[in-house]
Design an enzyme around this catalytic site. Structure first.
Site, PDB file in Angstrom:
ATOM      1  N   TYR A   1      78.063  38.556  91.954  1.00 35.65           N
ATOM      2  CA  TYR A   1      77.926  37.679  93.118  1.00 35.65           C
ATOM      3  C   TYR A   1      77.473  36.260  92.794  1.00 35.65           C
ATOM      4  O   TYR A   1      77.395  35.423  93.695  1.00 35.65           O
ATOM      5  CB  TYR A   1      76.956  38.307  94.124  1.00 35.65           C
TER       6      TYR A   1
ATOM      7  N   HIS B   1      84.768  36.763 100.927  1.00 36.64           N
ATOM      8  CA  HIS B   1      84.030  37.638 100.009  1.00 36.64           C
ATOM      9  C   HIS B   1      83.819  36.886  98.702  1.00 36.64           C
ATOM     10  O   HIS B   1      84.746  36.243  98.195  1.00 36.64           O
ATOM     11  CB  HIS B   1      84.790  38.937  99.745  1.00 36.64           C
ATOM     12  N   LEU B   2      82.621  36.982  98.170  1.00 33.65           N
ATOM     13  CA  LEU B   2      82.298  36.304  96.920  1.00 33.65           C
ATOM     14  C   LEU B   2      83.088  36.879  95.754  1.00 33.65           C
ATOM     15  O   LEU B   2      83.605  36.151  94.918  1.00 33.65           O
ATOM     16  CB  LEU B   2      80.794  36.416  96.634  1.00 33.65           C
TER      17      LEU B   2
END
Length: 153
Positions: free
Chosen positions: A26, A103-104
């Site tokens: 992340y 979304h990362l």
């Protein structure tokens, strides 16, 4: 100068732990940094940016409902709710506000359960795999979308 558009950024569960939680997946940037950078970008585009991070599904649903006729676009990283939340899906459908799912990580290159989204098929667009920069891409896309929608009226 009056803001041209209002964009609501919603972040789901565990995103408050960005920068600490699995940085190899992340990234090292915390959510407050990501939102601060996004705020600067929004200011340059004359966008009012509103933000909420919550680990509680009902708070995200409430924020979506409260956005009805108040916000022009939603950028949402539903995190784990991506794969489980019919409630968030129904909330987004009920307000009919265009949105981008962010979304990362590249969810399609991860575990099988992460490949299913309850939101993607109703989203204006989906951005994944670009880390924190995905939020910036989403804001640029939202701005372009909203300007085009104004011209098309």
């Amino acid at each position: 100068m009056t803001a041209k558009f209002t964009v609501l950024v919603l972040n789901g569960p565990n995103l408050n732990m960005l920068g600490k939680r699995e940085p190899t997946i992340y990234g090292n940037q915390g959510l407050s940094e990501i939102i601060a950078d996004l705020g600067l970008q929004a200011d340059q585009k004359n966008i009012v940016l509103k933000h909420l991070q919550s680990n509680a599904e009902h708070e995200l649903v409430d924020a979506i409902h409260n956005g009805y006729q108040q916000v022009d676009f939603i950028i949402i990283n539903p995190a784990a709710f991506t794969h489980t939340s019919v409630a968030i899906r129904d909330a987004l459908l009920s307000v009919a506000i265009p949105f981008i799912e962010v979304h990362l990580s590249n969810v399609h290159a991860r575990e099988a359960f992460r490949k299913h989204s309850y939101l993607s098929d109703i989203a204006t667009g989906v951005i994944c795999g670009f880390g924190a920069q995905g939020y910036s891409f989403a804001l640029d896309a939202a701005y372009t979308y909203l300007n085009k929608a104004q011209v098309d009226k």
